[in-house]
Motif scaffolding. Sequence first.
Motif, PDB file in Angstrom:
ATOM      1  N   ALA A  19       3.771  29.753  17.422  1.00 38.52           N
ATOM      2  CA  ALA A  19       5.244  29.408  17.772  1.00 38.52           C
ATOM      3  C   ALA A  19       6.020  29.674  19.511  1.00 38.52           C
ATOM      4  O   ALA A  19       6.143  29.740  20.280  1.00 38.52           O
ATOM      5  N   MET A  23       6.105  28.048  23.516  1.00 37.56           N
ATOM      6  CA  MET A  23       7.547  27.511  23.904  1.00 37.56           C
ATOM      7  C   MET A  23       7.500  28.460  25.423  1.00 37.56           C
ATOM      8  O   MET A  23       8.380  28.454  25.771  1.00 37.56           O
ATOM      9  N   ASP A  83      12.119  20.761  25.598  1.00 36.01           N
ATOM     10  CA  ASP A  83      12.100  21.339  24.497  1.00 36.01           C
ATOM     11  C   ASP A  83      11.991  20.566  23.301  1.00 36.01           C
ATOM     12  O   ASP A  83      10.964  21.211  22.278  1.00 36.01           O
ATOM     13  N   THR A  87       9.292  21.887  21.065  1.00 37.02           N
ATOM     14  CA  THR A  87       8.935  21.927  19.986  1.00 37.02           C
ATOM     15  C   THR A  87       8.607  21.349  18.676  1.00 37.02           C
ATOM     16  O   THR A  87       7.817  22.188  17.932  1.00 37.02           O
ATOM     17  N   ILE A 141      19.055  21.156  19.110  1.00 34.80           N
ATOM     18  CA  ILE A 141      18.685  21.337  20.946  1.00 34.80           C
ATOM     19  C   ILE A 141      19.455  20.500  21.663  1.00 34.80           C
ATOM     20  O   ILE A 141      20.007  21.565  22.566  1.00 34.80           O
ATOM     21  N   SER A 184      17.413  28.377  21.380  1.00 34.18           N
ATOM     22  CA  SER A 184      16.464  27.146  21.571  1.00 34.18           C
ATOM     23  C   SER A 184      15.290  28.430  21.058  1.00 34.18           C
ATOM     24  O   SER A 184      14.371  27.624  19.786  1.00 34.18           O
ATOM     25  N   LYS A 185      15.097  29.513  21.570  1.00 34.54           N
ATOM     26  CA  LYS A 185      14.107  30.302  20.593  1.00 34.54           C
ATOM     27  C   LYS A 185      14.192  30.356  19.008  1.00 34.54           C
ATOM     28  O   LYS A 185      13.387  30.446  18.015  1.00 34.54           O
ATOM     29  N   ILE A 188      13.411  27.267  17.397  1.00 36.49           N
ATOM     30  CA  ILE A 188      12.181  27.067  16.829  1.00 36.49           C
ATOM     31  C   ILE A 188      11.815  27.685  15.950  1.00 36.49           C
ATOM     32  O   ILE A 188      11.350  27.527  14.703  1.00 36.49           O
ATOM     33  N   GLU A 191      12.898  26.851  12.154  1.00 33.98           N
ATOM     34  CA  GLU A 191      12.213  25.402  12.323  1.00 33.98           C
ATOM     35  C   GLU A 191      10.988  25.838  11.380  1.00 33.98           C
ATOM     36  O   GLU A 191       9.966  25.460  10.646  1.00 33.98           O
TER      37      GLU A 191
END
Length: 296
Positions: A19, A23, A83, A87, A141, A184-185, A188, A191
Amino acid sequence: MSDIRKDIQKIRQEAEKHASKNMKPILQAYKRALDDVRAEIAKIYMEYSIDGELKISKQQRYTILKQLEKQLIEQAKELGNIDLEHTTNILSDVYKDSYYKTAFLLEKGIEKSIDFSILRPEFVKAAVKMPVKGEMFSNRIWKNKEKLVSRVKRDVEQAIIEGKSPEKLARQIKNDFGVSAYESKRLIYNEVARCVTQAQSDIYEESGVVQEVMFDATLDEKTSEICQNLDGKRFQLGDEPKIPEDTHVGCRSCIIPVVEGWNPTRKRENIKDSTGTKPIIDYSDYNSWAKMKGID
Protein backbone atom coordinates in the motif's frame (compact mmCIF):
# COMPACT_ATOMS: atom_id res chain seq x y z
CA MET A 1 2.45 -24.34 13.17
CA SER A 2 4.74 -22.84 15.84
CA ASP A 3 5.38 -19.68 13.76
CA ILE A 4 1.80 -19.15 12.63
CA ARG A 5 1.43 -15.84 14.46
CA LYS A 6 4.63 -14.49 12.93
CA ASP A 7 3.57 -15.63 9.46
CA ILE A 8 0.07 -14.13 9.76
CA GLN A 9 1.55 -10.82 10.94
CA LYS A 10 4.02 -10.90 8.05
CA ILE A 11 1.16 -11.11 5.55
CA ARG A 12 -0.31 -7.94 7.07
CA GLN A 13 3.09 -6.19 7.03
CA GLU A 14 3.62 -7.08 3.37
CA ALA A 15 0.17 -5.71 2.56
CA GLU A 16 1.00 -2.41 4.25
CA LYS A 17 4.31 -2.18 2.36
CA HIS A 18 2.46 -2.76 -0.91
CA ALA A 19 0.00 0.00 0.00
CA SER A 20 2.77 2.42 0.94
CA LYS A 21 4.54 1.87 -2.37
CA ASN A 22 1.42 2.12 -4.52
CA MET A 23 -0.18 5.16 -2.88
CA LYS A 24 2.61 7.42 -4.20
CA PRO A 25 0.56 8.57 -7.25
CA ILE A 26 -2.14 9.78 -4.84
CA LEU A 27 0.35 11.83 -2.81
CA GLN A 28 1.91 13.20 -6.01
CA ALA A 29 -1.56 14.30 -7.16
CA TYR A 30 -2.01 16.19 -3.87
CA LYS A 31 1.30 17.98 -4.45
CA ARG A 32 0.30 19.02 -7.97
CA ALA A 33 -3.06 20.32 -6.75
CA LEU A 34 -1.37 22.22 -3.92
CA ASP A 35 1.07 23.86 -6.34
CA ASP A 36 -1.82 24.93 -8.61
CA VAL A 37 -3.81 26.45 -5.74
CA ARG A 38 -0.81 28.30 -4.36
CA ALA A 39 -0.08 29.69 -7.82
CA GLU A 40 -3.69 30.93 -8.09
CA ILE A 41 -3.48 32.56 -4.66
CA ALA A 42 -0.22 34.25 -5.67
CA LYS A 43 -2.04 35.80 -8.65
CA ILE A 44 -4.71 37.16 -6.32
CA TYR A 45 -2.09 38.85 -4.15
CA MET A 46 -0.29 40.29 -7.19
CA GLU A 47 -3.51 41.75 -8.57
CA TYR A 48 -5.06 43.12 -5.39
CA SER A 49 -2.10 44.10 -3.18
CA ILE A 50 -1.39 47.79 -2.62
CA ASP A 51 1.76 48.62 -0.68
CA GLY A 52 1.93 45.03 0.53
CA GLU A 53 -1.68 44.90 1.78
CA LEU A 54 -4.72 43.29 0.21
CA LYS A 55 -7.35 45.80 -0.87
CA ILE A 56 -10.45 43.85 -1.86
CA SER A 57 -14.07 45.02 -1.79
CA LYS A 58 -16.88 42.71 -0.72
CA GLN A 59 -18.01 42.31 -4.32
CA GLN A 60 -14.47 41.49 -5.44
CA ARG A 61 -14.12 39.03 -2.58
CA TYR A 62 -17.28 37.22 -3.65
CA THR A 63 -16.05 36.97 -7.26
CA ILE A 64 -12.58 35.77 -6.21
CA LEU A 65 -13.97 33.11 -3.87
CA LYS A 66 -16.47 31.82 -6.43
CA GLN A 67 -13.72 31.45 -9.02
CA LEU A 68 -11.40 29.79 -6.50
CA GLU A 69 -14.16 27.44 -5.36
CA LYS A 70 -14.78 26.38 -8.97
CA GLN A 71 -11.08 25.56 -9.39
CA LEU A 72 -10.98 23.70 -6.06
CA ILE A 73 -14.02 21.60 -6.97
CA GLU A 74 -12.42 20.62 -10.28
CA GLN A 75 -9.17 19.70 -8.53
CA ALA A 76 -11.02 17.78 -5.82
CA LYS A 77 -12.84 15.78 -8.51
CA GLU A 78 -9.54 14.92 -10.20
CA LEU A 79 -7.96 14.06 -6.85
CA GLY A 80 -10.94 11.92 -5.89
CA ASN A 81 -10.82 9.95 -9.13
CA ILE A 82 -7.08 9.29 -8.73
CA ASP A 83 -7.55 8.37 -5.08
CA LEU A 84 -10.44 6.02 -5.87
CA GLU A 85 -8.64 4.29 -8.74
CA HIS A 86 -5.40 3.62 -6.89
CA THR A 87 -7.07 2.72 -3.59
CA THR A 88 -9.30 0.19 -5.36
CA ASN A 89 -6.28 -1.36 -7.10
CA ILE A 90 -4.31 -1.50 -3.84
CA LEU A 91 -7.15 -3.20 -1.98
CA SER A 92 -7.78 -5.69 -4.80
CA ASP A 93 -4.10 -6.69 -4.78
CA VAL A 94 -4.04 -6.89 -0.98
CA TYR A 95 -7.14 -9.07 -0.79
CA LYS A 96 -5.90 -11.53 -3.44
CA ASP A 97 -2.36 -11.74 -2.05
CA SER A 98 -3.58 -12.20 1.53
CA TYR A 99 -6.09 -14.86 0.47
CA TYR A 100 -3.57 -17.04 -1.38
CA LYS A 101 -0.69 -16.49 1.06
CA THR A 102 -2.91 -17.51 3.98
CA ALA A 103 -4.07 -20.61 2.08
CA PHE A 104 -0.45 -21.56 1.45
CA LEU A 105 0.41 -20.94 5.10
CA LEU A 106 -2.33 -23.25 6.33
CA GLU A 107 -1.41 -25.99 3.86
CA LYS A 108 2.24 -25.75 4.85
CA GLY A 109 1.42 -25.94 8.54
CA ILE A 110 -0.98 -28.86 8.50
CA GLU A 111 0.69 -30.81 5.68
CA LYS A 112 -2.68 -31.40 4.11
CA SER A 113 -4.32 -29.96 1.04
CA ILE A 114 -7.14 -27.62 1.89
CA ASP A 115 -10.13 -26.90 -0.29
CA PHE A 116 -10.31 -23.27 -1.35
CA SER A 117 -11.75 -21.41 -4.31
CA ILE A 118 -9.78 -19.72 -7.05
CA LEU A 119 -10.76 -16.09 -6.76
CA ARG A 120 -13.00 -14.71 -9.48
CA PRO A 121 -12.89 -10.96 -10.26
CA GLU A 122 -16.46 -10.43 -9.06
CA PHE A 123 -15.64 -12.12 -5.74
CA VAL A 124 -12.62 -9.84 -5.22
CA LYS A 125 -14.69 -6.79 -6.17
CA ALA A 126 -17.40 -7.72 -3.63
CA ALA A 127 -14.82 -8.16 -0.86
CA VAL A 128 -13.05 -4.88 -1.64
CA LYS A 129 -16.27 -2.87 -1.81
CA MET A 130 -17.77 -4.27 1.37
CA PRO A 131 -19.08 -1.35 3.49
CA VAL A 132 -17.75 -0.57 6.96
CA LYS A 133 -20.52 0.43 9.36
CA GLY A 134 -22.82 1.02 6.40
CA GLU A 135 -20.45 3.26 4.45
CA MET A 136 -18.33 2.47 1.39
CA PHE A 137 -14.70 3.56 1.37
CA SER A 138 -15.42 5.44 -1.89
CA ASN A 139 -17.97 7.60 -0.03
CA ARG A 140 -15.35 8.47 2.56
CA ILE A 141 -12.88 9.43 -0.20
CA TRP A 142 -15.36 11.93 -1.65
CA LYS A 143 -16.26 13.30 1.79
CA ASN A 144 -12.58 13.94 2.46
CA LYS A 145 -12.32 15.91 -0.78
CA GLU A 146 -15.39 17.97 0.10
CA LYS A 147 -13.77 18.83 3.42
CA LEU A 148 -10.59 19.91 1.61
CA VAL A 149 -12.54 22.34 -0.61
CA SER A 150 -14.33 23.78 2.44
CA ARG A 151 -11.11 24.18 4.45
CA VAL A 152 -9.18 25.94 1.67
CA LYS A 153 -12.07 28.27 0.75
CA ARG A 154 -12.58 29.16 4.43
CA ASP A 155 -8.89 29.91 4.98
CA VAL A 156 -8.58 32.03 1.85
CA GLU A 157 -11.67 34.05 2.80
CA GLN A 158 -10.34 34.58 6.31
CA ALA A 159 -6.96 35.66 4.94
CA ILE A 160 -8.62 38.20 2.65
CA ILE A 161 -10.72 39.62 5.49
CA GLU A 162 -7.75 39.84 7.87
CA GLY A 163 -5.25 40.98 5.25
CA LYS A 164 -3.03 38.01 6.07
CA SER A 165 0.37 37.90 4.34
CA PRO A 166 0.77 35.56 1.33
CA GLU A 167 3.45 33.63 3.24
CA LYS A 168 1.11 32.86 6.13
CA LEU A 169 -1.71 31.86 3.82
CA ALA A 170 0.61 29.64 1.78
CA ARG A 171 1.60 27.78 4.97
CA GLN A 172 -2.04 27.38 5.95
CA ILE A 173 -3.02 26.03 2.53
CA LYS A 174 -0.09 23.58 2.64
CA ASN A 175 -1.38 22.38 6.00
CA ASP A 176 -4.91 21.97 4.58
CA PHE A 177 -3.62 19.73 1.79
CA GLY A 178 -1.41 17.88 4.26
CA VAL A 179 -4.41 17.07 6.43
CA SER A 180 -6.34 15.76 3.42
CA ALA A 181 -3.39 13.65 2.23
CA TYR A 182 -3.10 12.18 5.73
CA GLU A 183 -6.80 11.33 5.69
CA SER A 184 -6.30 9.49 2.38
CA LYS A 185 -3.34 7.52 3.77
CA ARG A 186 -5.21 6.65 6.96
CA LEU A 187 -8.23 5.48 4.96
CA ILE A 188 -6.05 3.24 2.80
CA TYR A 189 -4.27 1.63 5.74
CA ASN A 190 -7.60 1.11 7.52
CA GLU A 191 -9.06 -0.55 4.43
CA VAL A 192 -5.91 -2.66 4.02
CA ALA A 193 -6.44 -3.99 7.56
CA ARG A 194 -10.04 -4.82 6.67
CA CYS A 195 -9.16 -6.56 3.39
CA VAL A 196 -6.36 -8.63 4.94
CA THR A 197 -8.64 -9.74 7.77
CA GLN A 198 -11.50 -10.47 5.36
CA ALA A 199 -9.26 -12.53 3.05
CA GLN A 200 -7.91 -14.56 5.96
CA SER A 201 -11.37 -15.11 7.44
CA ASP A 202 -12.58 -16.34 4.04
CA ILE A 203 -9.72 -18.85 3.84
CA TYR A 204 -10.21 -20.00 7.44
CA GLU A 205 -13.85 -20.71 6.62
CA GLU A 206 -13.10 -22.50 3.34
CA SER A 207 -10.21 -24.55 4.70
CA GLY A 208 -12.33 -26.95 6.75
CA VAL A 209 -9.53 -27.17 9.35
CA VAL A 210 -10.13 -23.92 11.27
CA GLN A 211 -13.04 -23.83 13.69
CA GLU A 212 -11.53 -21.45 16.22
CA VAL A 213 -9.47 -18.25 16.01
CA MET A 214 -7.50 -16.13 18.47
CA PHE A 215 -7.28 -12.34 18.71
CA ASP A 216 -3.65 -11.20 18.73
CA ALA A 217 -2.73 -7.63 19.75
CA THR A 218 0.59 -5.76 19.66
CA LEU A 219 2.67 -5.58 22.84
CA ASP A 220 3.46 -1.90 23.26
CA GLU A 221 2.04 1.20 24.93
CA LYS A 222 0.17 2.35 21.80
CA THR A 223 -2.25 -0.60 21.87
CA SER A 224 -5.85 0.50 22.39
CA GLU A 225 -7.85 -0.56 25.43
CA ILE A 226 -10.19 -2.47 23.14
CA CYS A 227 -7.36 -4.60 21.75
CA GLN A 228 -5.69 -4.97 25.16
CA ASN A 229 -8.82 -6.61 26.51
CA LEU A 230 -9.34 -8.82 23.44
CA ASP A 231 -5.73 -10.04 23.24
CA GLY A 232 -5.40 -13.81 23.62
CA LYS A 233 -9.15 -14.42 23.60
CA ARG A 234 -10.44 -17.26 21.43
CA PHE A 235 -13.62 -17.26 19.38
CA GLN A 236 -15.57 -19.68 17.25
CA LEU A 237 -14.86 -18.89 13.62
CA GLY A 238 -17.40 -16.32 12.49
CA ASP A 239 -17.92 -14.91 15.99
CA GLU A 240 -14.57 -13.10 16.21
CA PRO A 241 -14.33 -9.27 16.28
CA LYS A 242 -13.96 -7.78 12.81
CA ILE A 243 -10.89 -5.61 12.25
CA PRO A 244 -11.26 -2.64 12.12
CA GLU A 245 -15.08 -2.54 12.24
CA ASP A 246 -15.29 -3.88 15.81
CA THR A 247 -11.99 -2.44 17.02
CA HIS A 248 -10.88 0.99 15.81
CA VAL A 249 -9.26 3.04 13.05
CA GLY A 250 -5.57 2.18 12.69
CA CYS A 251 -5.93 -1.21 14.39
CA ARG A 252 -2.73 -3.30 14.22
CA SER A 253 -4.18 -6.50 15.66
CA CYS A 254 -4.55 -9.81 13.76
CA ILE A 255 -6.84 -12.83 13.86
CA ILE A 256 -4.83 -16.05 14.24
CA PRO A 257 -6.21 -19.44 13.16
CA VAL A 258 -6.22 -22.09 15.89
CA VAL A 259 -5.66 -25.57 14.51
CA GLU A 260 -5.23 -28.95 16.14
CA GLY A 261 -1.98 -29.28 18.06
CA TRP A 262 -1.22 -25.54 18.17
CA ASN A 263 -0.94 -23.32 21.22
CA PRO A 264 0.87 -19.98 21.47
CA THR A 265 4.27 -20.27 23.16
CA ARG A 266 6.26 -17.18 22.19
CA LYS A 267 5.52 -13.55 21.35
CA ARG A 268 7.59 -10.54 20.36
CA GLU A 269 7.39 -7.28 22.26
CA ASN A 270 7.08 -4.19 20.09
CA ILE A 271 9.38 -2.17 22.36
CA LYS A 272 13.14 -2.18 21.84
CA ASP A 273 15.34 -3.14 24.78
CA SER A 274 18.75 -1.68 25.72
CA THR A 275 20.40 -3.55 22.84
CA GLY A 276 18.04 -2.03 20.28
CA THR A 277 16.15 -5.26 19.58
CA LYS A 278 12.57 -6.26 20.22
CA PRO A 279 12.77 -9.25 22.59
CA ILE A 280 10.86 -12.49 22.09
CA ILE A 281 9.25 -13.57 25.35
CA ASP A 282 7.19 -16.48 26.65
CA TYR A 283 3.61 -16.07 25.48
CA SER A 284 1.53 -13.64 27.51
CA ASP A 285 -1.68 -11.81 26.77
CA TYR A 286 -1.54 -8.01 26.84
CA ASN A 287 -2.95 -7.44 30.31
CA SER A 288 -0.59 -9.96 31.92
CA TRP A 289 2.35 -8.50 30.00
CA ALA A 290 1.43 -4.93 30.99
CA LYS A 291 1.18 -5.92 34.64
CA MET A 292 4.60 -7.56 34.45
CA LYS A 293 6.03 -4.41 32.82
CA GLY A 294 4.34 -2.06 35.27
CA ILE A 295 2.37 -0.37 32.46
CA ASP A 296 -0.87 1.25 33.60
